[in-house]
Design a protein around this motif. Sequence first.
Motif, PDB file in Angstrom:
ATOM      1  N   ASP A  77       0.513  -1.114   0.185  1.00  0.00           N
ATOM      2  CA  ASP A  77       0.150   0.355   0.157  1.00  0.00           C
ATOM      3  C   ASP A  77       1.115   1.136   0.223  1.00  0.00           C
ATOM      4  OD1 ASP A  77      -1.587  -1.340  -0.051  1.00  0.00           O
ATOM      5  OD2 ASP A  77      -2.201  -1.657   2.198  1.00  0.00           O
ATOM      6  N   THR A  78       0.267   2.218  -0.790  1.00  0.00           N
ATOM      7  CA  THR A  78       1.211   3.292  -0.904  1.00  0.00           C
ATOM      8  C   THR A  78       0.940   3.842   0.409  1.00  0.00           C
ATOM      9  OG1 THR A  78      -0.757   4.403  -2.268  1.00  0.00           O
ATOM     10  CG2 THR A  78       1.358   3.579  -3.330  1.00  0.00           C
ATOM     11  N   ILE A  79       1.320   5.525   0.758  1.00  0.00           N
ATOM     12  CA  ILE A  79       1.229   5.870   2.151  1.00  0.00           C
ATOM     13  C   ILE A  79       0.424   7.862   1.488  1.00  0.00           C
ATOM     14  CG2 ILE A  79       2.525   7.590   3.749  1.00  0.00           C
ATOM     15  CD1 ILE A  79       3.707   4.937   4.774  1.00  0.00           C
ATOM     16  N   THR A  80       1.598   8.096   0.645  1.00  0.00           N
ATOM     17  CA  THR A  80       1.134   9.472  -0.050  1.00  0.00           C
ATOM     18  C   THR A  80       0.644   9.293  -1.397  1.00  0.00           C
ATOM     19  OG1 THR A  80       3.204   9.751  -0.407  1.00  0.00           O
ATOM     20  CG2 THR A  80       2.957  10.454   2.043  1.00  0.00           C
ATOM     21  N   LEU A  81       0.717   8.849  -2.208  1.00  0.00           N
ATOM     22  CA  LEU A  81       0.796   8.353  -3.427  1.00  0.00           C
ATOM     23  C   LEU A  81      -0.787   8.002  -3.693  1.00  0.00           C
ATOM     24  CD1 LEU A  81       3.870   6.224  -5.056  1.00  0.00           C
ATOM     25  CD2 LEU A  81       3.171   8.725  -4.665  1.00  0.00           C
ATOM     26  N   HIS A  82      -1.404   7.927  -2.949  1.00  0.00           N
ATOM     27  CA  HIS A  82      -3.388   7.497  -3.388  1.00  0.00           C
ATOM     28  C   HIS A  82      -3.740   9.072  -3.606  1.00  0.00           C
ATOM     29  CE1 HIS A  82      -2.967   9.033   1.012  1.00  0.00           C
ATOM     30  NE2 HIS A  82      -4.118   9.156   0.745  1.00  0.00           N
ATOM     31  N   PHE A  83      -3.183   9.865  -3.385  1.00  0.00           N
ATOM     32  CA  PHE A  83      -3.976  11.613  -3.200  1.00  0.00           C
ATOM     33  C   PHE A  83      -3.572  11.356  -5.172  1.00  0.00           C
ATOM     34  CE2 PHE A  83      -1.885  13.015   0.877  1.00  0.00           C
ATOM     35  CZ  PHE A  83      -3.055  12.733   0.960  1.00  0.00           C
ATOM     36  N   LEU A  84      -2.276  10.441  -5.765  1.00  0.00           N
ATOM     37  CA  LEU A  84      -2.431  10.470  -7.017  1.00  0.00           C
ATOM     38  C   LEU A  84      -3.329   9.802  -7.351  1.00  0.00           C
ATOM     39  CD1 LEU A  84       1.001  11.375  -7.457  1.00  0.00           C
ATOM     40  CD2 LEU A  84      -1.041  12.864  -8.041  1.00  0.00           C
ATOM     41  N   ASP A  85      -4.122   8.695  -6.793  1.00  0.00           N
ATOM     42  CA  ASP A  85      -4.652   7.598  -7.158  1.00  0.00           C
ATOM     43  C   ASP A  85      -3.972   6.784  -7.072  1.00  0.00           C
ATOM     44  OD1 ASP A  85      -7.854   8.919  -7.365  1.00  0.00           O
ATOM     45  OD2 ASP A  85      -6.980   9.670  -9.302  1.00  0.00           O
ATOM     46  N   ILE A  86      -2.724   6.546  -6.746  1.00  0.00           N
ATOM     47  CA  ILE A  86      -1.872   5.170  -6.347  1.00  0.00           C
ATOM     48  C   ILE A  86      -2.404   4.407  -5.815  1.00  0.00           C
ATOM     49  CG2 ILE A  86       0.014   4.206  -7.139  1.00  0.00           C
ATOM     50  CD1 ILE A  86       1.281   6.993  -8.869  1.00  0.00           C
ATOM     51  N   GLU A  87      -3.164   3.439  -5.714  1.00  0.00           N
ATOM     52  CA  GLU A  87      -2.605   3.388  -3.848  1.00  0.00           C
ATOM     53  C   GLU A  87      -2.058   1.754  -3.715  1.00  0.00           C
ATOM     54  OE1 GLU A  87      -5.347   4.127  -2.528  1.00  0.00           O
ATOM     55  OE2 GLU A  87      -6.197   5.499  -3.710  1.00  0.00           O
ATOM     56  N   LYS A  88      -1.183   1.093  -4.290  1.00  0.00           N
ATOM     57  CA  LYS A  88      -0.765   0.108  -4.149  1.00  0.00           C
ATOM     58  C   LYS A  88       0.718  -0.095  -5.407  1.00  0.00           C
ATOM     59  CE  LYS A  88      -3.852  -2.847  -2.727  1.00  0.00           C
ATOM     60  NZ  LYS A  88      -3.247  -3.449  -1.534  1.00  0.00           N
ATOM     61  N   PHE A  89       1.156  -0.570  -5.544  1.00  0.00           N
ATOM     62  CA  PHE A  89       2.312  -0.717  -5.680  1.00  0.00           C
ATOM     63  C   PHE A  89       3.187  -1.886  -5.658  1.00  0.00           C
ATOM     64  CE2 PHE A  89       4.359   1.402  -2.954  1.00  0.00           C
ATOM     65  CZ  PHE A  89       5.996   0.802  -2.239  1.00  0.00           C
TER      66      PHE A  89
END
Length: 358
Positions: free
Chosen positions: A26-38
């Motif tokens: 799970d992402t911590i800050t990238l979900h603001f860019l709609d990136i939930e997971k990598f």
Amino acid sequence: DQAVLLDPNFDPATNQINPRLVTTSDTITLHFLDIEKFDIEVTSGVACGTKRLELAVMLDTTGSMNSYAGGSRKMDSMKYAVNDLIDIFKSNMEAGATRIALVPFAEAVNVGAIAEDVRGPYNSGTSYSPGSYKYKYKRSRTRYRTDKITNCVSERTGTHAYTNAPPSQAYVGRVYTSNGNCKPSHEIMPLTNNEQALRGRINSLNTTGGTAGHLGTAWSWYLISDSWGYLFQTESQPEPKNEEELTKAVILMTDGEYNEEYCNGVDTDRIWRCSAPNGNSKTQSLALCEAMKTDGVQVYTVGFGISSNSSQAQLLKDCATDDAKYFFPYDGTELRAAFASIGAQLAAGQAGKAVVNF
């Protein structure tokens, strides 16, 4: 969340595992860019260590091995058992991780072409003291006997009686017999990973003579001692001690009482009023075993058909490194089981080397 092994990637040529794993985080800050997971992919490498083994096997070829135990001739049972041992280490021998030496013994040990190197040269002619081609000695008060020097050797005396110092520092003893032949006729086989050569020597053994167990014990030690390596071809030279990388071990197999010693190169039963300087064969064997163990050698003993309550059994128990390393099989089936157990212990030790990450 979950790690998945994509490819174990084992390379048998290098004995390495290079696994590739992937997981999702799970992402911590990238979900603001709609990136939930990598995805995360990791590769690693592990070198699977195999501890090397140098093993010397003392093989009793005395006359009593022609008798029967449990319906089978003892010699035949021994051949089956040692061939089973070769089976256990076949793969490791092919990989160069295991080398085995053979020490047939009876009244003495036959060292073949290296005899002069280990017991010293001799003078021509006949003399009343050992050191010539023929030795004339007293058989009784009034009778003399003349024997010829052989390619067999006897115990070493003096300061290095119970050390693995090389013969360049202290020679081992000579052996004289009436016809210049000695028992056993089969020579020692230095360390080798040649499976077929080992099996050929094992299967060709025959029975003869008495039981000088201390000589078989000594030569089992010598053949895995790097100080003796200069006597052999490069591929048979023992490595220097290295407990992290290398196991040195001996298997001392016998079916009877140790009962032959030498004085001036002659069996003490034949020479008049001349006792073995180092004492009897049992005393010498125990001293050699203690020295071997101090030197870091793992000592296994096998008393074939020997009562576990006998003095010979006590010697074998005392010789062994610990209580898991002595065996008293009664018949051929139990003998094969004993060698299989020893092989399993040693093979497990080879696999016990720590892996190295890189």
